[in-house]
Design a protein around this motif. Structure first.
Motif, short mmCIF file in Angstrom:
data_model
loop_
_atom_site.label_atom_id
_atom_site.label_comp_id
_atom_site.label_asym_id
_atom_site.label_seq_id
_atom_site.Cartn_x
_atom_site.Cartn_y
_atom_site.Cartn_z
N LYS A 36 9.50 -8.79 -60.16
CA LYS A 36 10.22 -9.99 -59.72
C LYS A 36 10.98 -9.74 -58.41
N THR A 40 5.87 -10.06 -55.90
CA THR A 40 4.40 -10.01 -55.92
C THR A 40 3.91 -9.23 -57.14
N SER A 70 -7.98 -16.42 -63.31
CA SER A 70 -7.21 -17.60 -63.72
C SER A 70 -6.05 -17.22 -64.62
N GLU A 73 -3.39 -15.53 -62.55
CA GLU A 73 -2.65 -16.52 -61.76
C GLU A 73 -1.58 -17.20 -62.62
N LYS A 74 -1.94 -17.52 -63.85
CA LYS A 74 -0.96 -18.16 -64.75
C LYS A 74 0.17 -17.20 -65.09
N ALA A 76 1.27 -14.70 -63.25
CA ALA A 76 2.12 -14.56 -62.06
C ALA A 76 3.03 -15.78 -61.91
N LYS A 77 2.48 -16.95 -62.18
CA LYS A 77 3.26 -18.20 -62.09
C LYS A 77 4.37 -18.22 -63.14
N ASP A 78 4.04 -17.75 -64.34
CA ASP A 78 5.02 -17.76 -65.43
C ASP A 78 6.22 -16.87 -65.15
N GLY A 80 7.16 -16.14 -62.07
CA GLY A 80 7.73 -16.58 -60.81
C GLY A 80 7.45 -15.73 -59.60
N LYS A 82 4.14 -14.20 -56.67
CA LYS A 82 2.82 -14.44 -56.11
C LYS A 82 1.83 -13.41 -56.64
N LEU A 83 0.56 -13.79 -56.64
CA LEU A 83 -0.49 -12.89 -57.12
C LEU A 83 -1.20 -12.23 -55.95
N THR A 246 2.38 -15.30 -72.11
CA THR A 246 1.38 -16.09 -71.37
C THR A 246 0.10 -16.23 -72.18
#
Length: 486
Positions: A36, A40, A70, A73-74, A76-78, A80, A82-83, A246
């Motif tokens: 975090k 990245t 995919s 990506e989820k 990384a989004k969860d 907060g 970037k991937l 996730t």
């Protein structure tokens, strides 16, 4: 006796202190917080494994796609961030994880008991059976494991399929390769009779090549070895827990079957329609750019360092001479591939920010320096001793003698050998693709995985390398002619 008892008490006391600290560290690791803080999530994968991970062309650029991507990506989004995707050989992924080059591995990896000893895994996010890919013309001969007796089976090195073939097909030869694309080429060229793959991947290759067929050979699968999971550094419980959250959400909403696999299938279909080599010229152009960067920089530093080591080896100082001999013999006695991996994963473990391109340049430069040193040394020793004696009698210092008398004559003598080393360097630079440097070989593999064509990208890469080496040979030949007439 009292002395032994005293030391025993000390040991017990130290263990009592260490064990709680170890547990506390494991329970309160800061892996997630580190990710975090840097913003990245660096994910390692082997993008030749459709529909899990592969490449697609989008606006002339390479895009990593597939159900694993995919999911990453989820995740990384969860959390907060970037991937960032790092593509490398499958059997290099766990090394990259161990040396903290990447934060996690997502590559259709099975959490086998052996891997769990050094890797912390998430929950299973997808399960598929283990199949075989065969040539369609052989479908009447191969149906089950017993039908392959005495045949050669291909499997990706370091994979569950490789272990299954070794354990359950002991009467067969096993051919292990790092890339599935290479295994498929081996299958089509009759080098292997079948390739063991995970179900979804085998079907993906078969659907995009009418000459291939998928069969279920009937592997005896241990339930603990089935399914794909995300791999993290040992003890990275905070990341594992976050990934499990996730995965729970993905399973609850059935996103893999509803969204991720259909999206992967769409990309595979698009790739199939645009599998002309002309559509991928930008890939090869980028590969040429990186190959030239590596070659030019490595030639410069290799020549400078090679000259230095040659002079050190010719020195009368025993320490200087010994260091030069040790370096030259060690480098010449170890493979360049091992040197590249050591610089990136070994030295890179200490210098975390060391990019793959820089690591590749360092390794190739150091390797070239050893060979250049021997070429230059032989050239210097080929100059008659009388040249040195005459120059010294004229009042020239040793430094001036080397600069104005010895080196110019030696360079003329060694130019063909030196030129050959530079030409060889262009070809040997292809080794850096194993650590994810986007040179010609790396780009060729991306084209293979995107188009499902194996031989044509190899042929194009051969032509590119030939043009580059032939062109350099002509340039070197021109300067050689100039030297002869000088």
């Amino acid at each position: 006796m009292k002395k032994k008892s005293f030391f025993l008490v000390i040991i017990v006391f130290l263990l009592a202190l260490i064990i709680p600290v170890t547990h506390a560290k494991a329970a309160n690791d800061n892996y997630l917080q580190k990710v975090k803080d840097k913003g990245t999530l660096v994910v390692g994968t082997s993008a030749d494994y459709p529909p899990y991970e592969f490449t697609a062309k989008e606006n002339g650029k390479t895009k990593y796609v597939g159900l694993d991507i995919s999911l990453a990506e989820k995740f990384a989004k969860d959390i907060g961030v970037k991937l960032e995707v790092k593509n490398m050989n499958f059997d290099s992924l766990l090394v990259a994880l161990e040396t903290h080059k990447i934060d996690m591995v997502i590559a259709g990896m099975n959490p086998t008991p052996e891997r769990q000893k050094s890797v912390s895994f998430s929950k299973i996010y997808y399960t598929g059976d283990q199949y075989m890919l065969i040539n369609k013309k052989d479908a009447a001969h191969f149906r089950k494991i017993k039908d392959f007796k005495g045949k050669t089976i291909g499997a990706q090195t370091g994979s569950l399929q490789y272990s299954l073939v070794k354990q359950q097909m002991k009467g067969n030869d096993v051919k292990g390769l790092a890339k599935l694309n290479d295994l498929v080429i081996a299958l089509q060229s009759q080098k292997v009779n079948a390739v063991a793959m995970e179900e979804a991947t085998a079907k993906a290759f078969a659907e995009n090549n009418r000459n291939l067929k998928v069969i279920d050979p009937g592997f005896d699968i241990d339930a603990s070895q089935t399914g794909s999971a995300i791999g993290f550094s040992k003890g990275a419980d905070s990341l594992v827990n976050a990934a499990n959250k996730t995965i729970d959400e993905v399973k609850k909403d059935n996103l893999i079957n509803k969204e991720y696999i259909p999206a992967a299938a769409k990309n595979m279909t698009t790739n199939g329609k645009k599998n002309s080599m002309l559509n991928y010229w930008t890939y090869f152009a980028k590969g040429i750019e990186y190959t030239l960067i590596i070659t030019v920089v490595s030639v410069f530093f290799g020549f400078v360092l090679g000259t230095l080591f040659a002079l050190m080896r010719l020195s009368r100082n025993k320490l200087t001479h010994g260091l030069a001999v040790s370096y030259i013999e060690f480098v010449r006695g170890t493979p360049l591939m091992v040197q590249v991996m050591f610089v990136y994963f070994g030295i890179g473990a200490v210098i975390q920010s060391l990019p793959a391109l820089i690591a590749g340049i360092i390794a190739v430069s150091l390797n070239s320096a050893a060979y250049v040193a021997e070429v230059i040394r032989s050239g210097i020793e080929s100059i008659p001793a009388g040249q040195t004696e005459a120059s010294r009698s004229l009042g020239l210092s040793q430094k001036e003698t080397y600069r104005y008398i010895i080196i110019p004559q030696a360079l003329k003598n060694i130019w063909p050998a030196l030129g050959n080393e530079f030409v060889t360097l262009i070809k040997e630079s292809s080794i850096v693709s194993i650590i994810g440097v986007t040179d010609i070989m790396y780009q060729m593999q991306l084209v293979q995985s995107a188009t499902y064509k194996g031989v044509i990208p190899i042929f194009i890469a051969m032509i590119i390398y030939f043009i580059m080496t032939f062109g350099l040979s002509k340039v070197l030949g021109y300067f050689e002619g100039k030297m002869k007439h000088a």
